[in-house]
Design an enzyme around this catalytic site. Structure first.
Site, PDB file in Angstrom:
ATOM      1  N   LYS A   1      -4.803   5.375   2.433  1.00  0.00           N
ATOM      2  CA  LYS A   1      -5.504   4.653   3.445  1.00  0.00           C
ATOM      3  C   LYS A   1      -3.763   3.992   3.808  1.00  0.00           C
ATOM      4  O   LYS A   1      -3.126   3.930   4.922  1.00  0.00           O
ATOM      5  CB  LYS A   1      -6.152   4.020   3.406  1.00  0.00           C
TER       6      LYS A   1
ATOM      7  N   LYS B   1       3.477  -5.030   4.360  1.00  0.00           N
ATOM      8  CA  LYS B   1       2.936  -4.539   3.429  1.00  0.00           C
ATOM      9  C   LYS B   1       2.686  -3.124   2.596  1.00  0.00           C
ATOM     10  O   LYS B   1       3.058  -2.514   1.680  1.00  0.00           O
ATOM     11  CB  LYS B   1       1.271  -5.189   3.478  1.00  0.00           C
TER      12      LYS B   1
END
Length: 305
Positions: free
Chosen positions: A242, A173
């Site tokens: 992030k 991911k």
């Protein structure tokens, strides 16, 4: 492997639509979130509103979480009043993007109590969460993945089993989101330059999308949300920052230099520092538009007034 109600913790931009899909599919849910506004539509559809993660884990054998940060995932899974203290839970599925290191930490902690763990970060954005057209990148025991496949297929239509080791799904991911962020920022720079030079933005996108420069930003996000100036339905800038930060931290730990990644992280850090962290990621182009004194919109042909 799981019977009875399913637990779902974290009902934000992604978690909320995923939980609603489970409810609409007839699943009995126990939900938990820190915000009453996020819980209201779930309760209206029959979900049980849990006091805390332990309450969820006392009621549900399978618990899914969709949370914004690694720290939030740790607290929900292993912290005080967390899932680890529950008596019914036997399967934990993390749909968040937390990085491989946190995935391994949580898998080890829950594993000590015999709880099976899958990290299953998702890709496809808010629209994909609403329509059930997400990609899921799953790692953990394959037998557990197959046991919960029918539930995951309500959430996404592209399920990929990455491997048995905890954290592999997270690594996949992070690589994907690094590319997504880079595509978005590079497309924004190219579009601002082209419009500043006199090109029509729609013509630009038509050419790019028929040529070698096309990517997910030019094919979907920019026609839908930039040229129209709606800037909707993409993840928040602070969350993209992030994800890229986690990607570079993992790359550094692996000894893999990411030169372009450092530039992308720096730009995202700048954007967040300017107070746009809660804006959608597709709105990052506004910073470049301001610097160039141009607007990339359907009527843009030169300097903005």
């Amino acid at each position: 492997m799981t019977t009875g109600p399913v637990g779902f913790i974290g009902l934000g931009d992604m978690g909320g639509p995923m939980a609603l899909r489970l409810l609409d599919a007839g699943k009995e849910l126990a939900v938990c979130d820190t915000r009453d506004a996020a819980l209201t539509p779930m309760v209206a559809k029959g979900a049980y509103c849990a006091e805390n993660p332990t309450d969820v884990a006392n009621r549900c054998e399978m618990v899914l979480v969709s949370l914004p940060t690694p720290d939030a995932v740790y607290e929900v899974a292993l912290g005080q009043s967390g899932l680890l203290e529950g008596t019914a839970i036997n399967t934990y599925v993390d749909l968040s993007t937390t990085g491989a290191m946190m995935a391994k930490t949580v898998a080890a902690g829950l594993g000590e109590k015999g709880i099976a763990v899958l990290d299953s970060p998702v890709s496809g954005g808010i629209l994909g969460a609403e329509s059930g057209k997400l990609s899921l990148m799953v790692s953990g025991p394959e037998v557990v993945f197959e046991a919960v496949r029918s539930i995951l297929e309500i959430i996404g239509n592209n399920l990929f089993y990455i491997g048995a080791e905890p954290g592999l799904g997270q690594t996949m991911k992070l690589a994907n989101n690094f590319l997504s962020a880079t595509n978005n920022i590079a497309a924004a720079e190219a579009m601002v330059m082209g419009v500043k030079g006199g090109l029509d933005p729609t013509v630009m996108l038509n050419v790019i999308n028929a040529s070698s420069g096309r990517n997910s930003a030019t094919m979907d996000k920019f026609p839908r949300a930039v040229v129209t100036r709606t800037f909707e339905k993409t993840m928040k800038q602070k969350l993209l920052y992030k994800d890229v930060r986690l990607c570079l931290e993992e790359a550094e730990a692996l000894g893999c230099p990411m030169w372009l990644g450092s530039a992308v992280r720096q730009f995202l850090a700048y954007a967040v520092s300017q107070g746009t962290g809660d804006d959608t990621s597709v709105a990052l182009i506004k910073h470049m538009e301001r610097w160039a004194d141009i607007e990339v919109g359907s009527a843009a042909t030169g300097d903005k007034d």
